[in-house]
Design an enzyme around this catalytic site. Structure first.
Site, mmCIF file in Angstrom:
data_model
loop_
_atom_site.group_PDB
_atom_site.id
_atom_site.type_symbol
_atom_site.label_atom_id
_atom_site.label_comp_id
_atom_site.label_asym_id
_atom_site.label_seq_id
_atom_site.Cartn_x
_atom_site.Cartn_y
_atom_site.Cartn_z
ATOM 1 N N TYR A 150 -0.404 -3.527 3.930
ATOM 2 C CA TYR A 150 -1.790 -3.057 3.949
ATOM 3 C C TYR A 150 -1.884 -1.768 3.166
ATOM 4 O O TYR A 150 -1.033 -0.891 3.294
ATOM 5 C CB TYR A 150 -2.254 -2.824 5.393
ATOM 6 C CG TYR A 150 -3.645 -2.238 5.517
ATOM 7 C CD1 TYR A 150 -4.774 -2.991 5.182
ATOM 8 C CD2 TYR A 150 -3.839 -0.938 5.978
ATOM 9 C CE1 TYR A 150 -6.050 -2.460 5.310
ATOM 10 C CE2 TYR A 150 -5.110 -0.399 6.108
ATOM 11 C CZ TYR A 150 -6.219 -1.163 5.779
ATOM 12 O OH TYR A 150 -7.479 -0.626 5.904
ATOM 13 N N ASP A 245 3.510 2.981 -1.324
ATOM 14 C CA ASP A 245 2.460 3.407 -0.406
ATOM 15 C C ASP A 245 3.148 3.960 0.835
ATOM 16 O O ASP A 245 3.597 3.214 1.698
ATOM 17 C CB ASP A 245 1.545 2.231 -0.068
ATOM 18 C CG ASP A 245 0.400 2.655 0.851
ATOM 19 O OD1 ASP A 245 0.392 3.821 1.302
ATOM 20 O OD2 ASP A 245 -0.481 1.814 1.118
ATOM 21 N N LYS A 273 -2.284 9.982 6.725
ATOM 22 C CA LYS A 273 -1.780 10.127 8.095
ATOM 23 C C LYS A 273 -1.057 11.473 8.317
ATOM 24 O O LYS A 273 -1.734 12.495 8.376
ATOM 25 C CB LYS A 273 -0.960 8.892 8.465
ATOM 26 C CG LYS A 273 -1.891 7.653 8.384
ATOM 27 C CD LYS A 273 -1.387 6.364 8.927
ATOM 28 C CE LYS A 273 -2.519 5.343 8.959
ATOM 29 N NZ LYS A 273 -2.375 4.169 8.139
HETATM 30 C C1 LIG Z 1 -3.375 3.554 7.107
HETATM 31 C C2 LIG Z 1 -2.904 3.049 5.802
HETATM 32 C C3 LIG Z 1 -3.708 3.075 4.650
HETATM 33 C C4 LIG Z 1 -5.150 3.444 4.692
HETATM 34 O O1 LIG Z 1 -5.349 4.756 5.107
HETATM 35 P P1 LIG Z 1 -6.768 5.177 5.723
HETATM 36 O O2 LIG Z 1 -6.650 6.637 5.935
HETATM 37 O O3 LIG Z 1 -6.929 4.382 6.980
HETATM 38 O O4 LIG Z 1 -7.804 4.818 4.705
HETATM 39 C C5 LIG Z 1 -3.134 2.726 3.445
HETATM 40 N N1 LIG Z 1 -1.851 2.343 3.366
HETATM 41 C C6 LIG Z 1 -1.051 2.297 4.439
HETATM 42 C C7 LIG Z 1 0.371 1.913 4.282
HETATM 43 C C8 LIG Z 1 -1.562 2.633 5.696
HETATM 44 O O5 LIG Z 1 -0.774 2.537 6.771
#
Ligand SMILES: *Cc1c(COP(=O)(O)O)cnc(C)c1O
Length: 434
Positions: A150, A245, A273
């Site tokens: 994701y 990511d 995060k």
């Molecule tokens: C949470 C997440 C996102 C998206 O971040 P948001 O702050 O919710 O937009 C993108 N990539 C990864 C791997 C994530 O865990």
């Protein structure tokens, strides 16, 4: 953290009724609505350390930690103080300020190969902007993502696998044009052959491969280092950029994220995060030669009214400084190991098949036997049904886990031995009842 009665959460229910009148589904992010586990969401009033309290006055040991940002726990004193001090000097200027420079210096000093970073306000913005940059730099359109990873909800990344081995993407949401999704290729994780085939066919058209090096949004699908290394080699060979990511893993699994853990340096990395210490911050970065393609130096446009916001920067900066000062990453690894040891006999004794998958302070309870899954389609669908019952038993016992079997749990520095013990006791009791 005593046994609680099974009384309905009347105040939560009343708030949720109001929420549904004014927020779609009653929430601002879908998983919070508890659809995956059934029942109604608890409405949170406060958090402190490892605990949260709902509006009915019940407390829970929190292993969601806001989905990862709260690596120091809720309302950490130093972070709250840093936020207060920043806010007193004004909450936003829309102009260059000291704190964004300090946070940029800190993250570039911690993460391998990171020379320059640009801050945004969410992980979604970070991946969306990094993809644009990769396309701008390479002059190519095609991007590759993996099924089960994701990357936020930007159009090109909200794409699911079609049928076939190396598939053309299909929109994974209404509102995503087919023509956007068709620029995205989807591969299975852990599949060297599919990767090689795709690069053989159209490697020279690929702008970037985006991957969660520690996929943690569809269970915890730990990858073989050799697979990630192959990804690094193939992208390099074909002039495509490798984009890690690290929105979850960055500054979480260690100071230098998965890149440091595997000893593999990507061309671009995205953060979110933990980097905001509980406030809305995202970021993306890489070598200066790539990053200087961004406006105002280069032709790739990207901007943000609240980007580099001083209050958010202060929270991120204090969080990273605390982790460094207190050897936080080592402590979290120790806590993770301890949890593994404590849980082993309990899971072994369970009649319901369940195993713990863990990387540093990220953990996932997989309700299936056999080898830990490495790809999305290796997750047993019936796990979700077992998890539903398990989740509510845990909640009644004062443990807040993610309201979905596909979501991971997080440890923070606020989780003490007694919290881990409570988690293990509750898991044991819940499994006995299943
Ligand atoms: C949470 C997440 C996102 C998206 O971040 P948001 O702050 O919710 O937009 C993108 N990539 C990864 C791997 C994530 O865990």
């Amino acid at each position: 953290m005593t046994e609680r009665s099974a009384q309905p959460r009347v105040t939560s229910a009343a708030w949720f009724k109001r929420a549904k009148e004014c927020l779609p589904g009653g929430v601002n992010s879908p998983v919070r609505a508890f659809h995956a586990v059934g029942g109604e969401p608890i409405v949170i009033r406060s958090g402190r350390g490892a605990l949260i309290e709902d509006v009915d006055g019940r407390t829970y040991v929190d292993f969601v930690c806001s989905w990862g940002p709260l690596i120091l726990g809720h309302a950490h004193q130093a972070v709250v103080e840093a936020v207060r001090q920043a806010a007193e000097r004004g909450t936003t200027y829309g102009a260059l300020c000291e704190l964004e420079i300090e946070l940029a210096e800190t993250v570039t000093s911690l993460y391998p190969g990171l020379e320059k970073v640009r801050f945004v306000s969410s992980g979604t913005e970070a991946t969306m902007s990094a993809i644009r940059l990769a396309r701008g730099v390479t002059g190519r359109d095609v991007i590759v993502k993996f099924s089960g990873c994701y990357h936020g909800h930007a159009d090109h990344l909200l794409v699911a696998a079609g049928s076939g081995l190396a598939t053309f993407g299909q929109p994974d949401s209404a509102g995503v044009p087919e023509s956007f999704a068709s620029q995205t290729r989807i591969l299975p994780l852990d599949d060297d052959e599919a990767l090689e085939t795709l690069f053989h066919q159209e490697g020279d058209n690929i702008a970037a491969v985006i991957v969660e090096p520690i996929p943690a949004n569809n269970g915890l699908l730990l990858q073989r280092e050799a697979f990630l290394r192959k990804l690094r080699n193939l992208t390099q060979k074909h002039g495509a950029l490798l984009l890690f990511d690290e929105v979850i893993s960055g500054f979480r699994v260690g100071a230098g994220g998965a890149a440091e853990l595997f000893g593999i340096t990507p061309d671009l990395a995205t953060f979110g995060k933990v980097i905001g210490g509980g406030l809305p911050v995202g970021g993306f970065g890489g070598a200066g030669t790539i990053m200087d393609n961004l406006a105002p130096e280069g032709p790739v446009y990207q901007a943000g009214t609240l980007s580099g916001n001083p209050v958010a920067m202060a929270a991120g900066l204090e969080t990273l400084r605390t982790l460094k000062r207190e050897q936080g990453w080592q402590k979290l690894e120790t806590a993770g190991k301890k949890l593994e040891t404590m849980l082993a006999p309990i899971l072994e004794a369970s009649k319901t098949p369940v195993q713990l998958v863990r990387c540093a302070s990220v953990f996932w309870l997989a309700f299936q036997g056999g080898a830990a899954p490495r790809r999305a389609d290796a997750i047993e669908p019936r796990a979700a049904k077992n998890y539903r019952r398990f989740f509510h038993l845990m909640l009644e016992n004062g443990v807040y886990l993610a309201p979905s079997s596909y979501e991971v749990g997080f440890l923070s520095l606020a989780h003490e031995e007694k919290h881990l013990q409570h988690l293990c006791n509750s898991i044991s009791a819940a499994l006995d009842k299943m």
